[in-house]
Design a protein around this motif. Structure first.
Motif, PDB file in Angstrom:
ATOM      1  N   ALA A 142      41.964  35.099  51.286  1.00  0.00           N
ATOM      2  CA  ALA A 142      42.537  36.368  50.985  1.00  0.00           C
ATOM      3  C   ALA A 142      42.817  36.242  49.148  1.00  0.00           C
ATOM      4  CB  ALA A 142      44.063  36.171  51.378  1.00  0.00           C
ATOM      5  N   ALA A 143      42.722  35.150  48.813  1.00  0.00           N
ATOM      6  CA  ALA A 143      42.955  35.097  47.058  1.00  0.00           C
ATOM      7  C   ALA A 143      41.732  35.384  46.451  1.00  0.00           C
ATOM      8  CB  ALA A 143      43.504  33.668  46.882  1.00  0.00           C
ATOM      9  N   ALA A 144      40.500  35.027  47.217  1.00  0.00           N
ATOM     10  CA  ALA A 144      39.135  35.420  46.658  1.00  0.00           C
ATOM     11  C   ALA A 144      39.003  36.907  46.607  1.00  0.00           C
ATOM     12  CB  ALA A 144      38.131  34.831  47.300  1.00  0.00           C
ATOM     13  N   TYR A 145      39.667  37.605  47.920  1.00  0.00           N
ATOM     14  CA  TYR A 145      39.394  39.104  48.055  1.00  0.00           C
ATOM     15  C   TYR A 145      40.346  39.856  47.007  1.00  0.00           C
ATOM     16  CZ  TYR A 145      36.974  38.314  52.441  1.00  0.00           C
ATOM     17  OH  TYR A 145      36.126  38.203  53.365  1.00  0.00           O
ATOM     18  N   GLN A 146      41.533  39.007  46.678  1.00  0.00           N
ATOM     19  CA  GLN A 146      42.372  39.591  45.778  1.00  0.00           C
ATOM     20  C   GLN A 146      41.809  39.596  44.113  1.00  0.00           C
ATOM     21  OE1 GLN A 146      45.467  41.203  46.358  1.00  0.00           O
ATOM     22  NE2 GLN A 146      45.248  41.746  44.088  1.00  0.00           N
ATOM     23  N   ARG A 147      41.027  38.497  43.869  1.00  0.00           N
ATOM     24  CA  ARG A 147      40.141  38.635  42.731  1.00  0.00           C
ATOM     25  C   ARG A 147      39.074  39.685  42.510  1.00  0.00           C
ATOM     26  NH1 ARG A 147      37.661  33.197  40.832  1.00  0.00           N
ATOM     27  NH2 ARG A 147      37.969  33.978  38.718  1.00  0.00           N
ATOM     28  N   LEU A 148      38.581  39.805  43.563  1.00  0.00           N
ATOM     29  CA  LEU A 148      37.492  40.843  43.725  1.00  0.00           C
ATOM     30  C   LEU A 148      38.247  42.340  43.600  1.00  0.00           C
ATOM     31  CD1 LEU A 148      34.736  41.860  44.459  1.00  0.00           C
ATOM     32  CD2 LEU A 148      35.083  41.805  46.571  1.00  0.00           C
ATOM     33  N   LYS A 149      39.269  42.751  44.071  1.00  0.00           N
ATOM     34  CA  LYS A 149      39.856  43.797  44.102  1.00  0.00           C
ATOM     35  C   LYS A 149      40.456  44.218  42.620  1.00  0.00           C
ATOM     36  CE  LYS A 149      43.711  46.384  46.311  1.00  0.00           C
ATOM     37  NZ  LYS A 149      44.849  46.469  47.229  1.00  0.00           N
ATOM     38  N   ARG A 190      38.992  42.848  40.190  1.00  0.00           N
ATOM     39  CA  ARG A 190      37.981  43.370  39.154  1.00  0.00           C
ATOM     40  C   ARG A 190      37.227  44.638  39.367  1.00  0.00           C
ATOM     41  NH1 ARG A 190      35.259  45.059  36.227  1.00  0.00           N
ATOM     42  NH2 ARG A 190      33.583  44.067  35.116  1.00  0.00           N
ATOM     43  N   LEU A 191      37.217  44.979  40.747  1.00  0.00           N
ATOM     44  CA  LEU A 191      36.610  46.278  40.748  1.00  0.00           C
ATOM     45  C   LEU A 191      37.729  47.290  40.427  1.00  0.00           C
ATOM     46  CD1 LEU A 191      35.327  45.650  44.466  1.00  0.00           C
ATOM     47  CD2 LEU A 191      34.041  45.629  42.085  1.00  0.00           C
ATOM     48  N   ALA A 192      38.898  47.167  40.393  1.00  0.00           N
ATOM     49  CA  ALA A 192      39.848  48.214  39.768  1.00  0.00           C
ATOM     50  C   ALA A 192      39.491  48.568  38.561  1.00  0.00           C
ATOM     51  CB  ALA A 192      41.290  47.888  39.926  1.00  0.00           C
ATOM     52  N   ARG A 193      38.689  47.842  37.804  1.00  0.00           N
ATOM     53  CA  ARG A 193      38.145  47.907  36.412  1.00  0.00           C
ATOM     54  C   ARG A 193      37.006  48.358  36.072  1.00  0.00           C
ATOM     55  NH1 ARG A 193      40.072  42.729  35.927  1.00  0.00           N
ATOM     56  NH2 ARG A 193      38.017  41.856  34.845  1.00  0.00           N
ATOM     57  N   LEU A 194      36.147  48.646  37.384  1.00  0.00           N
ATOM     58  CA  LEU A 194      34.766  49.257  37.293  1.00  0.00           C
ATOM     59  C   LEU A 194      34.766  50.764  37.407  1.00  0.00           C
ATOM     60  CD1 LEU A 194      31.864  48.176  37.506  1.00  0.00           C
ATOM     61  CD2 LEU A 194      31.995  48.504  40.036  1.00  0.00           C
ATOM     62  N   PRO A 195      34.119  51.246  36.312  1.00  0.00           N
ATOM     63  CA  PRO A 195      34.354  52.863  36.609  1.00  0.00           C
ATOM     64  C   PRO A 195      33.402  53.584  37.377  1.00  0.00           C
ATOM     65  CG  PRO A 195      33.110  51.905  34.588  1.00  0.00           C
ATOM     66  CD  PRO A 195      33.737  50.872  35.007  1.00  0.00           C
ATOM     67  N   LEU A 196      32.998  52.818  38.429  1.00  0.00           N
ATOM     68  CA  LEU A 196      32.006  53.257  39.385  1.00  0.00           C
ATOM     69  C   LEU A 196      32.578  52.987  40.842  1.00  0.00           C
ATOM     70  CD1 LEU A 196      28.550  52.320  38.110  1.00  0.00           C
ATOM     71  CD2 LEU A 196      29.354  54.481  38.003  1.00  0.00           C
ATOM     72  N   ALA A 200      29.209  39.064  34.851  1.00  0.00           N
ATOM     73  CA  ALA A 200      28.060  39.205  34.044  1.00  0.00           C
ATOM     74  C   ALA A 200      27.153  40.629  34.622  1.00  0.00           C
ATOM     75  CB  ALA A 200      27.149  37.888  33.851  1.00  0.00           C
ATOM     76  N   CYS A 201      27.117  40.326  36.049  1.00  0.00           N
ATOM     77  CA  CYS A 201      26.435  41.461  36.679  1.00  0.00           C
ATOM     78  C   CYS A 201      27.180  42.840  36.437  1.00  0.00           C
ATOM     79  CB  CYS A 201      26.372  41.230  38.215  1.00  0.00           C
ATOM     80  SG  CYS A 201      25.847  42.520  39.202  1.00  0.00           S
ATOM     81  N   LEU A 202      28.319  42.785  36.757  1.00  0.00           N
ATOM     82  CA  LEU A 202      28.900  44.063  36.381  1.00  0.00           C
ATOM     83  C   LEU A 202      29.167  44.622  34.974  1.00  0.00           C
ATOM     84  CD1 LEU A 202      32.355  43.925  38.743  1.00  0.00           C
ATOM     85  CD2 LEU A 202      30.123  44.778  39.126  1.00  0.00           C
ATOM     86  N   ALA A 203      29.055  43.683  34.224  1.00  0.00           N
ATOM     87  CA  ALA A 203      29.054  44.213  32.534  1.00  0.00           C
ATOM     88  C   ALA A 203      27.623  44.641  32.463  1.00  0.00           C
ATOM     89  CB  ALA A 203      29.389  42.885  31.865  1.00  0.00           C
ATOM     90  N   ASP A 204      26.733  44.224  32.983  1.00  0.00           N
ATOM     91  CA  ASP A 204      25.233  44.490  32.682  1.00  0.00           C
ATOM     92  C   ASP A 204      25.063  45.964  33.301  1.00  0.00           C
ATOM     93  OD1 ASP A 204      22.557  43.421  31.446  1.00  0.00           O
ATOM     94  OD2 ASP A 204      22.204  44.315  33.234  1.00  0.00           O
ATOM     95  N   ILE A 205      25.627  46.317  34.564  1.00  0.00           N
ATOM     96  CA  ILE A 205      25.648  47.551  35.408  1.00  0.00           C
ATOM     97  C   ILE A 205      26.226  48.806  34.355  1.00  0.00           C
ATOM     98  CG2 ILE A 205      26.460  48.813  37.457  1.00  0.00           C
ATOM     99  CD1 ILE A 205      25.841  45.980  38.912  1.00  0.00           C
ATOM    100  N   GLN A 206      27.582  48.271  33.941  1.00  0.00           N
ATOM    101  CA  GLN A 206      28.256  49.257  33.052  1.00  0.00           C
ATOM    102  C   GLN A 206      27.636  49.442  32.088  1.00  0.00           C
ATOM    103  OE1 GLN A 206      32.592  47.018  34.456  1.00  0.00           O
ATOM    104  NE2 GLN A 206      32.499  48.273  32.633  1.00  0.00           N
ATOM    105  N   ALA A 207      26.832  48.626  31.143  1.00  0.00           N
ATOM    106  CA  ALA A 207      26.300  48.874  29.874  1.00  0.00           C
ATOM    107  C   ALA A 207      24.932  49.662  30.078  1.00  0.00           C
ATOM    108  CB  ALA A 207      25.711  47.472  29.473  1.00  0.00           C
TER     109      ALA A 207
END
Length: 268
Positions: A56-63, A65-71, A29-36
């Motif tokens: 490591a699995a939590a870092y993979q989830r983060l990685k 998700r951030l790959a789809r962030l246009p910033l 929700a935080c990233l969606a608001d930033i992108q919007a």
């Protein structure tokens, strides 16, 4: 220059609740608001506690998700992180010559320094050892008089919170000595799970709530150690004249109880 500050994600390896809240859902929700609303930002800075247990699995989830962030997104570590697991997943992220997750870059005539204050278990306090201090001194010299802005997880000073002040940076005087004589304008940090701002030794500073759970300002004001208070991210505007920081409680923004056409006149 405009950028976004986020902190204390406490992500889990897979879906589920942490203290009754879903940290990944809130981060989404935080990233969606930033992108919007802030797609024009230069970057996003996340100041540690990326995960809750350093999996490591939590870092993979983060990685992923951030790959789809246009910033661009700059990451540093907090006391809940694991340096080895982070580096194994984020293999392209910069580290210093000693393997600490800290780096520097210049932007818009300013030097931005991202520090690694992870001490390691069992302590939740921060540490900035001689090797890291040597790196910081070199970067401050390399700034060559440019304004410097520092990003770190642990504050190098007390924040008048009895619990958090027990686990601040271990070596604050040594840290402060390194900064002396340089044009350090502001320190952005996390760790406290609260909105905090002030001035320390002539340097401005600010922190903000976690994207998941918070720490009550007053112990005993709720029955539990942690609290469910509004998460937020910060929108930062830097200019030669000032530093402007807006905290935005992205999950708690609702229309006021008023007609939509009200208060539309010219106010100036």
């Amino acid at each position: 220059m405009k950028f976004i500050h986020v902190t204390d994600l406490h992500l889990l390896p897979e879906g589920g609740a942490l203290w009754g809240l879903d940290p990944f859902e809130r981060f989404e929700a935080c990233l969606a608001d930033i992108q919007a609303h802030h797609a024009d930002a230069t970057f996003v800075a996340i100041t540690g506690d990326l995960t809750d247990k350093g999996d490591a699995a939590a870092y993979q989830r983060l990685k992923e998700r951030l790959a789809r962030l246009p910033l661009p997104c700059h990451l540093i570590l907090g006391n809940h992180d694991d340096r080895a697991n982070f580096r194994a997943v984020f293999t392209d992220r910069p580290v210093d010559d000693n393997g600490f997750v800290q780096f520097a870059f210049d932007a818009d005539g300013r030097t931005l320094l991202f520090l690694d204050t992870l001490k390691g278990p069992p302590s939740s306090a921060g540490l900035y050892c001689p090797a890291r201090r040597e790196w910081l001194a070199e970067q401050l010299d390399a700034a060559d008089g440019k304004p410097v802005y520092i990003f770190m997880h642990h504050p190098p000073f007390g924040i008048a919170h009895p619990l958090m002040d027990k686990i601040m940076l271990d070596d604050p005087e040594d840290f402060a000595e390194i900064l002396s004589g340089y044009d350090v304008r502001h320190i952005f940090f996390g760790h406290g799970h609260r909105a905090v701002s002030g001035v320390w030794r002539g340097i401005g500073y600010s922190a903000l709530p976690s994207t998941n759970h918070q720490l009550p300002l007053v112990g005993g004001s709720v029955e539990t150690v942690y609290s469910d208070e509004p998460p937020a991210y910060a929108v930062v505007h830097l200019s030669e004249e000032q530093t402007i920081i807006h905290n935005d409680a992205f999950l708690d923004r609702r229309p006021a109880r008023m007609p939509v056409e009200a208060e539309r006149d010219d106010w100036h």
